[in-house]
Design a protein around this motif. Structure first.
Motif, short mmCIF file in Angstrom:
data_model
loop_
_atom_site.label_atom_id
_atom_site.label_comp_id
_atom_site.label_asym_id
_atom_site.label_seq_id
_atom_site.Cartn_x
_atom_site.Cartn_y
_atom_site.Cartn_z
N LEU A 1 0.83 -1.21 0.00
CA LEU A 1 0.00 0.00 0.00
C LEU A 1 0.86 1.26 0.00
N HIS A 2 0.42 2.24 -0.76
CA HIS A 2 1.13 3.52 -0.88
C HIS A 2 0.12 4.57 -1.30
N ASP A 3 -0.35 5.35 -0.33
CA ASP A 3 -1.37 6.36 -0.59
C ASP A 3 -1.32 7.37 0.54
N ILE A 4 -2.27 8.27 0.59
CA ILE A 4 -2.29 9.25 1.67
C ILE A 4 -2.59 8.51 2.98
N PRO A 5 -2.13 9.03 4.12
CA PRO A 5 -2.25 8.30 5.38
C PRO A 5 -3.67 7.86 5.72
N ASN A 6 -4.66 8.71 5.51
CA ASN A 6 -6.03 8.35 5.88
C ASN A 6 -6.53 7.16 5.07
N THR A 7 -6.23 7.15 3.79
CA THR A 7 -6.66 6.04 2.93
C THR A 7 -5.99 4.74 3.34
N VAL A 8 -4.69 4.79 3.61
CA VAL A 8 -3.96 3.60 4.01
C VAL A 8 -4.47 3.09 5.36
N GLU A 9 -4.74 3.98 6.28
CA GLU A 9 -5.23 3.57 7.59
C GLU A 9 -6.56 2.83 7.47
N ARG A 10 -7.47 3.35 6.68
CA ARG A 10 -8.78 2.70 6.50
C ARG A 10 -8.64 1.37 5.77
N ALA A 11 -7.77 1.32 4.78
CA ALA A 11 -7.58 0.08 4.04
C ALA A 11 -6.98 -0.99 4.94
N MET A 12 -6.04 -0.62 5.79
CA MET A 12 -5.41 -1.59 6.68
C MET A 12 -6.40 -2.13 7.71
N ALA A 13 -7.32 -1.30 8.16
CA ALA A 13 -8.35 -1.78 9.09
C ALA A 13 -9.18 -2.89 8.45
N ILE A 14 -9.44 -2.75 7.15
CA ILE A 14 -10.20 -3.78 6.42
C ILE A 14 -9.35 -5.03 6.23
N LEU A 15 -8.09 -4.86 5.85
CA LEU A 15 -7.21 -6.01 5.62
C LEU A 15 -6.97 -6.79 6.91
N ALA A 16 -6.93 -6.09 8.04
CA ALA A 16 -6.72 -6.76 9.32
C ALA A 16 -7.82 -7.78 9.60
N SER A 17 -9.02 -7.48 9.15
CA SER A 17 -10.17 -8.36 9.41
C SER A 17 -10.10 -9.66 8.64
N THR A 18 -9.19 -9.75 7.66
CA THR A 18 -9.07 -10.99 6.87
C THR A 18 -8.31 -12.08 7.63
N GLY A 19 -7.62 -11.71 8.70
CA GLY A 19 -6.89 -12.70 9.46
C GLY A 19 -5.57 -13.13 8.85
N VAL A 20 -5.04 -12.35 7.91
CA VAL A 20 -3.74 -12.69 7.34
C VAL A 20 -2.65 -12.48 8.39
N ALA A 21 -1.49 -13.08 8.15
CA ALA A 21 -0.41 -13.05 9.14
C ALA A 21 0.54 -11.87 8.95
N MET A 22 0.61 -11.34 7.73
CA MET A 22 1.57 -10.28 7.43
C MET A 22 1.05 -9.43 6.28
N VAL A 23 1.28 -8.12 6.36
CA VAL A 23 0.92 -7.18 5.29
C VAL A 23 2.06 -6.18 5.13
N ASN A 24 1.99 -5.39 4.06
CA ASN A 24 3.08 -4.44 3.85
C ASN A 24 2.63 -3.14 3.20
N VAL A 25 3.52 -2.15 3.29
CA VAL A 25 3.34 -0.84 2.67
C VAL A 25 4.66 -0.47 2.00
N HIS A 26 4.63 0.60 1.21
CA HIS A 26 5.86 1.15 0.65
C HIS A 26 6.43 2.18 1.62
N ALA A 27 7.68 2.01 2.01
CA ALA A 27 8.32 2.97 2.90
C ALA A 27 8.40 4.36 2.27
#
Length: 236
Positions: A63-89
């Motif tokens: 993920l690489h977007d404005i902070p608000n968009t990334v925060e909301r997207a990560m909240a959704i991805l967290a609900s999938t129960g995956v073990a690891m996710v990433n963003v672009h530094a």
């Protein structure tokens, strides 16, 4: 996600081929990486089908977007129960901190590991200098991004195994290094430019290794996987 097991990059063009591949490992718990192509095609039900077979997922969406968009997207991805996710530094400290907040808000229990991408293992020094406009060596950029990632509170970075030791020295032994670009001595490099064998990656400080085509395109995928596990753990 068990660090003693390599993460298999499931770089298949369709789900039928992917599950045919996974069927060869019936009864085994694998670490697997799902990228953009398959996730965008299959969504959450696709992830659930993999998880139903007992496998842990690294969801590689960078993920690489404005902070608000990334925060909301990560909240959704967290609900999938995956073990690891990433963003672009390259998204910056604020964006990475927002990603972490989103994961924590969306997790039901233990949150996924959150790592950042520093420089892709397909990136050469020439490309970084001329196309990205970043001077110096690739390692200079990787270390800068790694230190920024640590400052944002993330768990670690994706990097080349060639850079893992330097990142550990700069960011501490508990800062995770997840390293693609892993090849057996007998494997071709494909489009990876900064590569290493599993055994050398282990000695160099990699915490997790990511292996794709050397396993998924092998004549005997299970035997090749076991060879990489053995090489990675130092049991030759």
């Amino acid at each position: 996600m068990d660090p003693k097991k390599p993460i298999i990059a499931l770089d298949f063009s369709n789900q039928e081929d992917l599950f045919h591949f996974l069927d060869q490992f019936e009864g085994q718990q694998l670490n697997v990486k799902v990228g953009m192509e398959l996730f965008y095609a299959g969504g959450k039900p696709f992830l659930e089908r993999i998880q139903a077979q007992g496998h842990d997922i690294f969801l590689d969406l960078k993920l690489h977007d404005i902070p608000n968009t990334v925060e909301r997207a990560m909240a959704i991805l967290a609900s999938t129960g995956v073990a690891m996710v990433n963003v672009h530094a390259a998204g910056g400290k604020e964006m990475m901190a927002a990603a972490l907040r989103g994961l924590e808000a969306g997790s039901n229990g233990k949150r996924p590991l959150l790592i950042s991408v520093t420089q892709l293992t397909s990136t050469s020094t020439e490309q970084m200098n001329q196309e990205q406009g970043i001077p110096g060596e690739v390692l200079d950029s990787v270390l800068r991004y790694a230190e920024l990632t640590k400052a944002a509170g993330l768990d670690g970075v994706v990097c080349s195994p060639l850079e893992a030791a330097a990142i550990k020295a700069a960011c501490g032994p508990d800062f995770l290094t997840v390293t693609p670009g892993i090849r057996l001595e007998s494997s071709v490099a494909d489009d990876q430019k900064r590569i290493m064998t599993p055994a050398k990656a282990s000695r160099s400080g990699s915490d997790y290794i990511v292996v794709g085509r050397p396993i998924t395109q092998a004549d005997d995928a299970v035997a090749t996987y076991q060879q990489i596990v053995s090489d990675w753990s130092g049991q030759k």
